[in-house]
Write an enzyme that holds these catalytic residues in place. Sequence first.
Site, short mmCIF file in Angstrom:
data_model
loop_
_atom_site.label_atom_id
_atom_site.label_comp_id
_atom_site.label_asym_id
_atom_site.label_seq_id
_atom_site.Cartn_x
_atom_site.Cartn_y
_atom_site.Cartn_z
CB CYS A 55 16.64 28.63 -28.10
SG CYS A 55 15.14 28.71 -27.13
CB CYS A 102 9.75 37.68 -28.06
SG CYS A 102 8.24 37.67 -29.05
CB ALA A 103 12.59 41.99 -25.02
C1 LIG Z 1 12.79 32.98 -25.99
S1 LIG Z 1 12.08 33.99 -24.80
C2 LIG Z 1 12.93 35.49 -25.09
C3 LIG Z 1 14.32 35.57 -24.52
C4 LIG Z 1 14.89 36.96 -24.59
N1 LIG Z 1 14.86 37.49 -25.94
C5 LIG Z 1 16.30 37.06 -24.06
O1 LIG Z 1 17.23 37.13 -24.83
O2 LIG Z 1 16.45 37.07 -22.83
C6 LIG Z 1 10.54 34.30 -25.55
C7 LIG Z 1 9.72 35.43 -24.92
O3 LIG Z 1 8.61 35.66 -25.79
C8 LIG Z 1 7.57 36.20 -25.00
N2 LIG Z 1 6.34 36.12 -25.83
C9 LIG Z 1 5.65 35.04 -26.21
N3 LIG Z 1 4.64 35.39 -27.03
C10 LIG Z 1 4.72 36.74 -27.16
C11 LIG Z 1 3.95 37.70 -27.88
N4 LIG Z 1 2.89 37.34 -28.62
N5 LIG Z 1 4.29 38.99 -27.79
C12 LIG Z 1 5.36 39.37 -27.02
N6 LIG Z 1 6.10 38.52 -26.32
C13 LIG Z 1 5.80 37.21 -26.40
C14 LIG Z 1 7.59 35.35 -23.75
O4 LIG Z 1 6.98 36.03 -22.70
C15 LIG Z 1 9.12 35.18 -23.56
O5 LIG Z 1 9.58 36.13 -22.66
#
Ligand SMILES: C[S@@+](CC[C@H](N)C(=O)[O-])C[C@H]1O[C@@H](n2cnc3c(N)ncnc32)[C@H](O)[C@@H]1O
Length: 449
Positions: free
Chosen positions: A377, A261-262
């Site tokens: 968060c 979830c990057a």
């Molecule tokens: C909190 S944000 C991540 C912020 C990031 N880690 C950073 O430091 O910039 C959550 C992310 O999870 C991704 N996401 C949500 N569900 C997901 C899944 N099942 N698999 C992969 N990514 C996912 C979203 O697209 C979003 O980009």
Amino acid sequence: MKATRKPRARPGREEDAPGFAARRIAADMLDGVLRRRRALDELLDSTTELATLEERDRALARALVGTVLRRLGTLRHLLWPLLERGLPPQAPRVETALLLGAAQILFLDVPDHAAVDLSVRLVQADRYAARYAGLANAVLRRLARDGKAALTPLDMPMLDTPDWLMARWTAAYGGEPAHAIAAANGVEPALDLTVKSDPEIWAAKLDGRVLPTGSVRTIAHGAVTALPGFAEGAWWVQDAAAALPVHLLGDVRGRRVADLCAAPGGKTAQLAAGGGLVTAVDRAPARMKRLGENLARLSLAAELVCADAAAWTTEQHFDAVLLDAPCSSTGTIRRHPDVPWLKSEADIAKLAGLQRRLIDRAVMLLKPGGTLVYCTCSLEPEENERIVADFLARQPSMRRAPLTAADVFGCGAFINRQGELRTLPCQLSDADSRFSGLDGFYAAKLVKG
Ligand SMILES: C[S@@+](CC[C@H](N)C(=O)[O-])C[C@H]1O[C@@H](n2cnc3c(N)ncnc32)[C@H](O)[C@@H]1O
């Protein structure tokens, strides 16, 4: 609702008035959040008209939307008693224009007459709302007459926080901390940057200061992209709290790290800058594209995988996994004032299901002896402490590695009783309130075997 007398007709079109375009775009974005339930970030990205404004008006449009969302409870509390017959349900632009006008009168440095006039013009320019222009004029003039004194007796943090959120924070952190969190959410936050190196030098160049956690904090005027160091990739925007979870992994040089979830990649950049061999996974293609662009600007490299991290498999095993799980984001309300008005308790339960699936998959990617950092968060225990406690009960191969102040730059107040990271928006206070606060982040460090 009775149609009230229209104010004196003005020559020329509404939209020709100076400052009208910024108000109209702000009104459209507010309607997007409040009526169509769209995320503010999405609207800021997709509202191409913003680019047609001068930099000053663009900043004003953002400030208008941010102020209304931060002060929505207070503004509605003051406006409603002035609307004897309530708001016309068929003309939502009336409320939007009143909120914008009231925010300018009470919280922004805009002359009252301009705030009233431009809000009336907003009402006139909408075909469903136009007949309520006289009402908008009367209400805002009345508010301007009473002035800021009307704010004195109010508990604004309480008014500006939905009851369900205040009840949750009171249960989780106690009454006083909950109130302090709500108060911190009402203050527009500073700009936090993670620098690749030389934080003192960049703080001096950016007229900022280095926080105890190593982030550089500054008050930005104008576009971030125009600041020194942006084009050369010396730093990236990242809240001071969001930068902490990566530090819990320790030295990542030469280690294989999966960043789940990057996107948009703040933590990926930290891991890559620290010398980690990073595989960044996110399921959102547009966000992954942005992650790639961010890394390119920073001259950093990572393997990028666009996939559902709850189902993603690979042959390799990792020394470390960072799972920054999607969450309700209730720790980021300072930066995302739309969150309280868009999220609900049902979202928290739904997200907890996804977080459980993601953490169960994350552990499968780890080598024996490897480290998993789970973070969000969110301020909600169901998405944090409870996810980790349930996970440890299900996974006897995993144990919690309790954190100490030394793991977070000596900031012992950031560590909870279980030895996990828990920051609150009301922490990191500063005599200059513009420099106070940080996002509410949770992280636990878990070790395999
Ligand atoms: C909190 S944000 C991540 C912020 C990031 N880690 C950073 O430091 O910039 C959550 C992310 O999870 C991704 N996401 C949500 N569900 C997901 C899944 N099942 N698999 C992969 N990514 C996912 C979203 O697209 C979003 O980009």
